[in-house]
Design a protein around this motif. Structure first.
Motif, PDB file in Angstrom:
ATOM      1  N   HIS A  62     -15.498   4.364   1.916  1.00 34.17           N
ATOM      2  CA  HIS A  62     -15.124   5.970   1.867  1.00 34.17           C
ATOM      3  C   HIS A  62     -16.792   6.570   1.457  1.00 34.17           C
ATOM      4  N   THR A  79      -7.622   5.339   3.970  1.00 36.36           N
ATOM      5  CA  THR A  79      -6.165   5.123   4.021  1.00 36.36           C
ATOM      6  C   THR A  79      -5.659   4.437   5.190  1.00 36.36           C
ATOM      7  N   ASN A  80      -6.129   4.477   6.240  1.00 38.33           N
ATOM      8  CA  ASN A  80      -5.566   4.233   7.407  1.00 38.33           C
ATOM      9  C   ASN A  80      -6.357   2.741   7.931  1.00 38.33           C
ATOM     10  N   GLN A 209      -2.422  -4.937  -1.496  1.00 36.87           N
ATOM     11  CA  GLN A 209      -1.918  -3.553  -1.278  1.00 36.87           C
ATOM     12  C   GLN A 209      -0.580  -3.288  -1.791  1.00 36.87           C
ATOM     13  N   MET A 214      -0.732   0.575  -2.690  1.00 33.26           N
ATOM     14  CA  MET A 214      -1.603   1.114  -1.738  1.00 33.26           C
ATOM     15  C   MET A 214      -1.546   0.474  -0.159  1.00 33.26           C
ATOM     16  N   ARG A 217      -4.173   0.396   2.711  1.00 34.21           N
ATOM     17  CA  ARG A 217      -5.555   0.999   2.431  1.00 34.21           C
ATOM     18  C   ARG A 217      -6.413  -0.098   1.953  1.00 34.21           C
TER      19      ARG A 217
END
Ligand SMILES: Nc1ncnc2c1ncn2[C@@H]1O[C@H](COP(=O)(O)OP(=O)(O)OP(=O)(O)O)[C@@H](O)[C@H]1O
Ligand SMILES: [Mg+2]
Lengths: 406, 231
Positions: A62, A79-80, A209, A214, A217
Motif C-alpha cells: 500500500h 484489501t483484495n 488473517q 483481516m 488482506r
C-alpha cells in the motif's frame, strides 16, 4: 597512410610488442575480471542473502504503508490480497508472487515475554518466491499446514528461552482494535545474516488473517521474476499496470528493498575503479617506456623521414598511432579473454568459497559493462597519454643529428 | 632551381670547446649543375650539404633556395621545401626497413598526397629508371648494397626534385656498384637536368663532376670549373 607503417613496426619488434601487449592484456583482464568477480559477488550477496531469502525481486505494498507502518500497519494493507496476487502473477516477467501479512504483538512462553514483528506467510507461495527462505532454518523445520505452527527468529527464541517443540502464547491487537490470543507451537528457528532474528515470528498467512480479523488482506506482495536482470524493468511495468488499474499501491524493486544496496554496490565499484586506475598507471609507464626505446632505436629512421620531407607533427602522429594500436589491440584481446574467462567460470558452476556459518559462497562472475567500458576507455586514453611524450620527443628530433650519429 | 649560400658558418658546441665546422662559405649552384664537394675528412662537406638542402640551419649567414631566404622558415616550411624540391641520398641508404621497395619509393608521394593512380605510375616509372622494377615487392633487406642505393635514388627522384644532394653515395658500395650509381645519376643530370651536389672522396665521381669545390677546415679553398677539368 601511417597505419601500415605503424603496424609493420609493431610487427618488426615482435618481442617488445608482445611484452607490452602482455602487460596491457594482463591489466585489462585483471580489471575486467575483477569487475566481473565483484559484480558476481555483489549479485550473490544481493540474491542469496536478500532476494531469494527475504525480499524477492520486487514488492508491492500500500502506498501509505511505509509512512504508517508504526501508527497504522494494519490499516494500510492491501484489501483484495488473493485477486491482486493472481493479477500480479499474470504480469510480464513475473514467475511467482505471494502475500505476506505483517503481524506485530507480544509473544510469551509463560514466564518471559517479548515483542515481535513477524509475518503471516503463504507457505506455497513462499516456497516458490523465496526458494532460499528454508535455508534460514537453523533448527526444526519450516511451517506446514497446521495453523498453530510458528517459526521464531533465533535471537527471539533465545531471549524467551524456547526451543523447537515448545509452546508460546501470542497476543495481538486486531484490526478492529480488539485483543486476541493464540497458542502456537514452535516448529522451527530461523536466522541469517541481515535477518531480523531478534523479533521475527512466522505463521501461516490464513491463520494470521483470521487472527488479526483481516481476511484476504496482505501487507506486501513479494514477486520472483523470470529473468533476474530485468527485474527493475518488470517492476516498472507492474507499477504502471497497477496504477492503471487504480490500485493504491507502490512497487519497490530489490535495489530499494535491500538495505545499503546502493552503498555496497558503489563500494564494489570503487574497488574495481581503484584497481583499474592503479593498473593503468603502471601499464601507461610500460607503454611510455617501450615507446621511448622504440624512438631511440629508430632515430635514424625518423631523421630519414624528416629529411625526405615528413613534417614533425607527422612523425608525432606516427608514434602516437603506434601507441594507440598497442593499446587498442591489448584492450580487444584483454576484453575477449576476460569475457571468455568469466563465461567459462560461470558455465562451470562459478567460484566457490567457504563463507561464514559453513555457508558456501558461489560467485558467478558477471561482466560489469561499466567497469569494462572503463578498462577499455582507460587503455585507450593511457596509450595516447603514454605515447604522447615519446611521440613529441620524436617530433623534436634534429634530423641531422639523428642521421649522423653512429 | 638555384641554391645560394652566403657567409655561412656552423658551430658545434662540444662541452667547453667550440667546433667551427664551417667558417663562412659562400656558394652559388645553378639549375642543372653537377657539383662535387671534396675535402679531407672533417673538413665540413656533410655540414655544407645539409645546409644546402635545408636540412640544417647555419649558425650565421644566409641561404636562398630559388632566391627565397630559408633561414627564417619554420621547421614545417623547411620540411615542405625538402619534400617538394630536394632529394637526399645518404651513404648508408637509410631506407625504411618495414616498407617494401615499392613502399619506400612511394612514401614521399604519400607525404605529398599524390593520388593513388599517379603514385603507382610514378613509382613504377622511377623504379624502371633505376632498374629495379622487378624488385618492387621485395623487402629492402633482400637487396644488395647497390640495389638499396638505387632504391634510395628512386625515392629521392620520385618527387621530381630539382636538386639531389648526395653524401658519399658510393662509399658503402664496391667500385662496380659505385660506378653504376654514378652512371645513373649522371644520366639523370644530363637527360633531366637534375641539379646534383655530391659530398665525396670518390675519385670517379670527382672526375665526372662539372664543377669541383674544395673544402678545407670549414672553408672553400679552391673552385675548379668544369672547363678547366675538361681542358
Ligand atoms: N653533431 C656534431 N657535433 C659536434 N661536432 C660535429 C657535429 N657534426 C659535425 N661535427 C664536426 O664538424 C666538422 C665537420 O664535419 P662534417 O661531417 O661536415 O665533415 P665531413 O667533411 O663530412 O667529413 P667526412 O668526410 O668524414 O664525412 C668535423 O670537425 C666534425 O667533427
Ligand atoms: Mg661527411
Amino acid at each position: 597512410m601511417f597505419l601500415n607503417i605503424a603496424f609493420q613496426n609493431l610487427w618488426r619488434n615482435k618481442r617488445r610488442t608482445l611484452f607490452t601487449e602482455l602487460a596491457i592484456v594482463f591489466g585489462v583482464v585483471v580489471v575486467i575480471f575483477t569487475g566481473a568477480f565483484l559484480k558476481g559477488m555483489f549479485r550473490f550477496w544481493a540474491q542469496d542473502v536478500f532476494i531469494s531469502a527475504t525480499t524477492g525481486a520486487f514488492q508491492i505494498e500500500h502506498q501509505k504503508y511505509r509512512a504508517e507502518s508504526t501508527l497504522d500497519p494494519l490499516g494500510t494493507t492491501l484489501t483484495n490480497g488473493a485477486e491482486l496476487i493472481a493479477s500480479v502473477e499474470r504480469m510480464p516477467g513475473v514467475q511467482a508472487a505471494y502475500g505476506e501479512l505483517r503481524i506485530v504483538g507480544i509473544v510469551s512462553n509463560g514466564s518471559r515475554s517479548d515483542v515481535f514483528d513477524g509475518r503471516g506467510v503463504d507457505r506455497d507461495g513462499q516456497g516458490r518466491v523465496l526458494p532460499g527462505s528454508d535455508d534460514l532454518i537453523r533448527a526444526g523445520r519450516s511451517l506446514r499446514d497446521d495453523p498453530n505452527e510458528v517459526v521464531l527468529g533465533q535471537l527471539l527464541a533465545d531471549k524467551l528461552g524456547v526451543a523447537v517443540g515448545d509452546q508460546v502464547a501470542i497476543v495481538v491487537r486486531t484490526l478492529q482494535g480488539g485483543i486476541d490470543l493464540m497458542y502456537g507451537k514452535v516448529v522451527g528457528v530461523k536466522s541469517g545474516s541481515h535477518f531480523p532474528s531478534a523479533t521475527y515470528l512466522e505463521m501461516n498467512l490464513s491463520r494470521a488473517q483470521k487472527f488479526l480479523r483481516m481476511p484476504n488482506r496482505v501487507s506486501q506482495i513479494l514477486v520472483k521474476t523470470r529473468e533476474f536482470d530485468r527485474s527493475v524493468e518488470y517492476a516498472e511495468t507492474a507499477a504502471a499496470k497497477l496504477k492503471d488499474a487504480g490500485q493504491p499501491v507502490i512497487v519497490r524493486n530489490y535495489t530499494e528493498l535491500i538495505p545499503m544496496y546502493v552503498t555496497v554496490g558503489s563500494v564494489f565499484k570503487l574497488i574495481a575503479t581503484t584497481i583499474s586506475l592503479i593498473l593503468f598507471v603502471i601499464i601507461g609507464l610500460g607503454i611510455a617506456n617501450a615507446m621511448f626505446v622504440a624512438i631511440r632505436e629508430r632515430r635514424k629512421e625518423i631523421g630519414t623521414l624528416l629529411a625526405i620531407g615528413m613534417e614533425p607533427f607527422q612523425t608525432r602522429r606516427l608514434f602516437l598511432l603506434e601507441g594507440v594500436l598497442i593499446g587498442l589491440l591489448g584492450a580487444v584481446i584483454g576484453l575477449v579473454l576476460a569475457v571468455g574467462l568469466a563465461h567459462a567460470i560461470s558455465a562451470h558452476g562459478g567460484l566457490r568459497f567457504d563463507g561464514p556459518d559453513s555457508a558456501i559462497i558461489t560467485v558467478l562472475p558477471r561482466i560489469d559493462w561499466s567497469i569494462t567500458g572503463l578498462a577499455l576507455g582507460l587503455s585507450f586514453v593511457i596509450s595516447i597519454v603514454a605515447s604522447w611524450f615519446p611521440a613529441a620527443a620524436s617530433a623534436k628530433l634534429n634530423p641531422v643529428e639523428a642521421l649522423t650519429e653512429a | 632551381m638555384s641554391i645560394r649560400i652566403a657567409s655561412v658558418t656552423k658551430q658545434y658546441q662540444l662541452g667547453m670547446t667550440t667546433v667551427n665546422a664551417l667558417r663562412g662559405i659562400s656558394l652559388k649552384i645553378e639549375q642543372g649543375e653537377f657539383v662535387a664537394l671534396v675535402g679531407p675528412s672533417g673538413s665540413g662537406k656533410s655540414t655544407a650539404l645539409h645546409i644546402l638542402g635545408a636540412l640544417d640551419r647555419p649558425t650565421s649567414g644566409e641561404v636562398w633556395i630559388q632566391e627565397t631566404p630559408v633561414t627564417q622558415m619554420s621547421d614545417k616550411q623547411l620540411a615542405r621545401l625538402r619534400r617538394e624540391h630536394i632529394g637526399f641520398i645518404f651513404q648508408s641508404f637509410h631506407l625504411i626497413p618495414v616498407l617494401s621497395v615499392y613502399g619506400n619509393v612511394e612514401f614521399p608521394l604519400l607525404l605529398m598526397k599524390t593520388p593513388k593512380q599517379e603514385r603507382r605510375e610514378r613509382v613504377m616509372a622511377t623504379l624502371e629508371c633505376v632498374g629495379l622494377a622487378d624488385r618492387a615487392q621485395h623487402k629492402t633487406e633482400e637487396l644488395s648494397g647497390g640495389q638499396r642505393q638505387r632504391v634510395a635514388i628512386a625515392r629521392a627522384l620520385v618527387t621530381r626534385p630539382s636538386i639531389i644532394l648526395s653524401d658519399e653515395p658510393t662509399a658503402n658500395l664496391d667500385s662496380q656498384n659505385g660506378k653504376g650509381i654514378i652512371d645513373l645519376m649522371q644520366k639523370l643530370n644530363e637527360e633531366q637536368r637534375v641539379t646534383l651536389v655530391f659530398a665525396t672522396h670518390d675519385a670517379s665521381i670527382v672526375s665526372r663532376a662539372k664543377r669541383i669545390v674544395h673544402i678545407l677546415d670549414g672553408a672553400i679553398v679552391e673552385e675548379v670549373p668544369a672547363s678547366v677539368l675538361q681542358g
